[in-house]
Design an enzyme around this catalytic site. Structure first.
Site, PDB file in Angstrom:
ATOM      1  N   ARG A 232      32.488  70.179 -84.226  1.00  0.00           N
ATOM      2  CA  ARG A 232      33.787  69.872 -84.805  1.00  0.00           C
ATOM      3  C   ARG A 232      34.512  68.935 -83.857  1.00  0.00           C
ATOM      4  NH1 ARG A 232      32.161  71.202 -89.058  1.00  0.00           N
ATOM      5  NH2 ARG A 232      32.891  72.886 -90.398  1.00  0.00           N
ATOM      6  N   GLU A 261      39.737  63.822 -89.214  1.00  0.00           N
ATOM      7  CA  GLU A 261      38.886  63.193 -90.247  1.00  0.00           C
ATOM      8  C   GLU A 261      39.694  62.954 -91.517  1.00  0.00           C
ATOM      9  OE1 GLU A 261      35.472  65.731 -90.647  1.00  0.00           O
ATOM     10  OE2 GLU A 261      34.975  65.541 -88.529  1.00  0.00           O
ATOM     11  N   HIS A 279      30.685  62.548 -90.689  1.00  0.00           N
ATOM     12  CA  HIS A 279      30.498  63.980 -90.980  1.00  0.00           C
ATOM     13  C   HIS A 279      29.428  64.179 -92.067  1.00  0.00           C
ATOM     14  CE1 HIS A 279      32.665  68.116 -90.831  1.00  0.00           C
ATOM     15  NE2 HIS A 279      31.383  68.271 -91.118  1.00  0.00           N
TER      16      HIS A 279
HETATM   17  P1  NAP Z   1      26.560  79.884 -84.884  1.00  0.00           P
HETATM   18  O1  NAP Z   1      25.175  80.348 -85.156  1.00  0.00           O
HETATM   19  O2  NAP Z   1      27.699  80.808 -85.101  1.00  0.00           O
HETATM   20  O3  NAP Z   1      26.598  79.324 -83.374  1.00  0.00           O
HETATM   21  C1  NAP Z   1      27.774  79.031 -82.705  1.00  0.00           C
HETATM   22  C2  NAP Z   1      27.468  78.924 -81.231  1.00  0.00           C
HETATM   23  O4  NAP Z   1      28.654  78.507 -80.545  1.00  0.00           O
HETATM   24  C3  NAP Z   1      27.013  80.228 -80.581  1.00  0.00           C
HETATM   25  O5  NAP Z   1      25.943  79.944 -79.720  1.00  0.00           O
HETATM   26  C4  NAP Z   1      28.222  80.654 -79.754  1.00  0.00           C
HETATM   27  O6  NAP Z   1      27.787  81.420 -78.647  1.00  0.00           O
HETATM   28  C5  NAP Z   1      28.781  79.287 -79.354  1.00  0.00           C
HETATM   29  N1  NAP Z   1      30.184  79.353 -78.956  1.00  0.00           N
HETATM   30  C6  NAP Z   1      31.225  79.822 -79.692  1.00  0.00           C
HETATM   31  N2  NAP Z   1      32.354  79.756 -78.952  1.00  0.00           N
HETATM   32  C7  NAP Z   1      32.011  79.259 -77.752  1.00  0.00           C
HETATM   33  C8  NAP Z   1      32.741  78.971 -76.559  1.00  0.00           C
HETATM   34  N3  NAP Z   1      34.060  79.202 -76.467  1.00  0.00           N
HETATM   35  N4  NAP Z   1      32.061  78.443 -75.499  1.00  0.00           N
HETATM   36  C9  NAP Z   1      30.745  78.221 -75.579  1.00  0.00           C
HETATM   37  N5  NAP Z   1      30.000  78.461 -76.687  1.00  0.00           N
HETATM   38  C10 NAP Z   1      30.629  78.985 -77.747  1.00  0.00           C
HETATM   39  O7  NAP Z   1      26.891  78.597 -85.768  1.00  0.00           O
HETATM   40  P2  NAP Z   1      25.907  77.480 -86.347  1.00  0.00           P
HETATM   41  O8  NAP Z   1      25.453  77.865 -87.698  1.00  0.00           O
HETATM   42  O9  NAP Z   1      24.909  77.107 -85.306  1.00  0.00           O
HETATM   43  O10 NAP Z   1      26.972  76.285 -86.554  1.00  0.00           O
HETATM   44  C11 NAP Z   1      27.718  75.814 -85.458  1.00  0.00           C
HETATM   45  C12 NAP Z   1      28.845  74.921 -85.938  1.00  0.00           C
HETATM   46  O11 NAP Z   1      28.338  73.648 -86.342  1.00  0.00           O
HETATM   47  C13 NAP Z   1      29.611  75.384 -87.179  1.00  0.00           C
HETATM   48  O12 NAP Z   1      30.585  76.358 -86.848  1.00  0.00           O
HETATM   49  C14 NAP Z   1      30.226  74.103 -87.704  1.00  0.00           C
HETATM   50  O13 NAP Z   1      31.522  73.927 -87.181  1.00  0.00           O
HETATM   51  C15 NAP Z   1      29.303  73.005 -87.157  1.00  0.00           C
HETATM   52  N6  NAP Z   1      28.582  72.311 -88.244  1.00  0.00           N
HETATM   53  C16 NAP Z   1      28.759  70.982 -88.392  1.00  0.00           C
HETATM   54  C17 NAP Z   1      28.087  70.314 -89.386  1.00  0.00           C
HETATM   55  C18 NAP Z   1      28.253  68.842 -89.601  1.00  0.00           C
HETATM   56  O14 NAP Z   1      28.129  68.399 -90.726  1.00  0.00           O
HETATM   57  N7  NAP Z   1      28.481  68.080 -88.554  1.00  0.00           N
HETATM   58  C19 NAP Z   1      27.259  71.017 -90.277  1.00  0.00           C
HETATM   59  C20 NAP Z   1      27.103  72.382 -90.088  1.00  0.00           C
HETATM   60  C21 NAP Z   1      27.769  73.030 -89.056  1.00  0.00           C
HETATM   61  P3  NAP Z   1      28.756  82.518 -77.937  1.00  0.00           P
HETATM   62  O15 NAP Z   1      29.480  83.228 -79.042  1.00  0.00           O
HETATM   63  O16 NAP Z   1      27.796  83.376 -77.158  1.00  0.00           O
HETATM   64  O17 NAP Z   1      29.651  81.749 -77.047  1.00  0.00           O
HETATM   65  C1  8YV Z   2      29.658  70.020 -94.496  1.00  0.00           C
HETATM   66  C2  8YV Z   2      29.944  71.409 -92.333  1.00  0.00           C
HETATM   67  O1  8YV Z   2      29.973  68.686 -94.268  1.00  0.00           O
HETATM   68  O2  8YV Z   2      28.854  73.407 -92.946  1.00  0.00           O
HETATM   69  C3  8YV Z   2      29.745  72.879 -92.267  1.00  0.00           C
HETATM   70  O3  8YV Z   2      30.472  73.531 -91.507  1.00  0.00           O
HETATM   71  O4  8YV Z   2      30.732  70.878 -91.610  1.00  0.00           O
HETATM   72  C4  8YV Z   2      29.097  70.571 -93.234  1.00  0.00           C
HETATM   73  O5  8YV Z   2      27.934  71.200 -93.616  1.00  0.00           O
HETATM   74  C5  8YV Z   2      30.780  70.730 -95.132  1.00  0.00           C
HETATM   75  O6  8YV Z   2      30.500  72.057 -95.385  1.00  0.00           O
HETATM   76  C6  8YV Z   2      31.177  70.109 -96.442  1.00  0.00           C
HETATM   77  O7  8YV Z   2      32.484  70.493 -96.629  1.00  0.00           O
END
Ligand code: NAP
Ligand code: 8YV
Length: 319
Positions: A232, A261, A279
């Protein structure tokens, strides 16, 4: 009775069509007076669909006295007031795991692009600089390099596995070490940044990770280090990042997410060592289809069993 479902997100049209086929779908943004609509028609709405980028705040939850379930298209929870929902006994469903591959692939694409200057080389060729004999700078080697992953959750682990295919040495930082992980946990983020050639950020968003990557972390990564952010925008101090890039204090950056964004700091457009995507890390036909399928499955399951198939855990840490 066909359940009433309120759409407050930005959803792909095929998902909207499928929701309309199964439910009485009402779209808040289509109402001339959304607040008045909630006051008059809010009672009786049992479900809400949203997207991770839009989310749901406590005021909207409060406006729907009969709400029983919220289903989000996406995995990020930083814009959903999960606590407010859970306090009222409202189930929250999301779309974890089905997007791990594509988000990890995109992180690697950004990493490779920054290091091997693919976008920059493309601009060089299209602008006719090659036959003009203009110099093109050397890139950075990816294979065998050191990769620091900030956040070893579902997606972070998938990135780590991708990196092993490039024979990269992987270490990670998160608040807790992951017991079954084969990569070294680094409890000190600054140490990880000092050690790494590439730092990929894939934590959750929200207050707990706000500006986790600040000027100090960027300086620890150093003038040859590259940063990739697919988490994010809020996780990085964007002003500090722009300054560090302008001043050559880090080597480059690949960014998919931003503070405000769809607005991207225009100063980044001037920098050739930066790769910017809007994104789109999960945006492939297959993954968006899988996410849509899971939103529908969550809703259908809720209205047949009282539970969604992919619930946000009750004790999830979002702050
Ligand atoms: P997840 O399985 O919940 O993993 C989140 C990770 O972040 C965990 O390893 C957690 O470990 C770590 N974390 C949380 N707070 C932290 C802190 N203060 N310091 C250090 N590490 C921390 O989530 P995921 O499914 O992998 O997804 C991660 C994130 O990717 C989502 O929440 C979303 O915002 C983003 N995302 C972006 C896109 C995109 O389109 N760019 C798409 C999908 C997801 P600890 O709790 O042990 O710290
Ligand atoms: C998508 C995301 O762009 O899953 C998330 O957290 O940031 C992305 O997969 C989003 O969900 C579409 O709104």
């Amino acid at each position: 009775m066909v359940p009433r479902v309120l759409n407050v997100g930005r959803l792909p049209q095929p998902l909207i069509d499928r929701l309309q086929a199964d439910f009485r779908l009402e779209t808040l943004a289509a109402q001339p007076d959304p607040r008045g609509y909630l006051d008059t028609h809010g009672r009786g709405i049992e479900a809400m669909v949203t997207s991770a980028a839009v989310g749901v705040d406590a005021a909207l939850i409060d406006a729907l006295p009969d709400l029983r379930v919220i289903c989000s298209f996406g995995v990020g929870l930083d814009r959903i007031d999960v606590e407010a929902a859970h306090r009222r006994g409202i189930e929250v469903g999301y779309t974890p795991d089905v997007l791990n591959d594509c988000v990890a692939d995109h992180a690697m694409a950004l990493l490779l692009d920054v290091a091997r200057q693919v976008s920059r080389a493309d601009r060089y060729v299209r602008r006719g600089h090659w036959p003009q004999g203009l110099a093109f700078p050397l890139g950075r080697k990816v294979s065998g390099a050191r990769l620091g992953i900030v956040g070893l959750g579902r997606i972070g682990r998938t990135i780590a596995r991708r990196a092993e295919g490039f024979e990269m040495e992987v270490r990670y930082h998160s608040r807790r070490s992951v017991p079954d992980a084969r990569w070294a946990h680094e409890p000190d983020l600054l140490e990880l940044a000092r050690w790494a050639d590439f730092l990929v950020v894939i934590t959750s968003g929200g207050p707990a990770t706000r500006h986790l990557i600040d000027g100090e972390v960027l300086d620890a990564l150093g003038p040859k280090g590259c940063l990739v952010n697919v988490a994010r925008g809020s996780v990085i101090d964007e002003e500090a990042l722009v300054l560090a890039l302008e001043q050559g204090r880090i080597g480059g950056a690949g960014l998919d997410v931003y503070t405000d964004e769809p607005h991207v700091p225009a100063r980044l457009f001037e920098l050739d060592n930066v790769v910017l995507t809007p994104h789109i890390a999960s945006a492939t036909e297959q993954t968006r289809q899988a996410m849509a399928d899971l939103v529908l499955e969550n809703l259908r399951s809720f209205f047949t069993t009282g539970r969604v198939v992919a619930p946000v855990p009750k004790a999830v840490i979002t702050a």
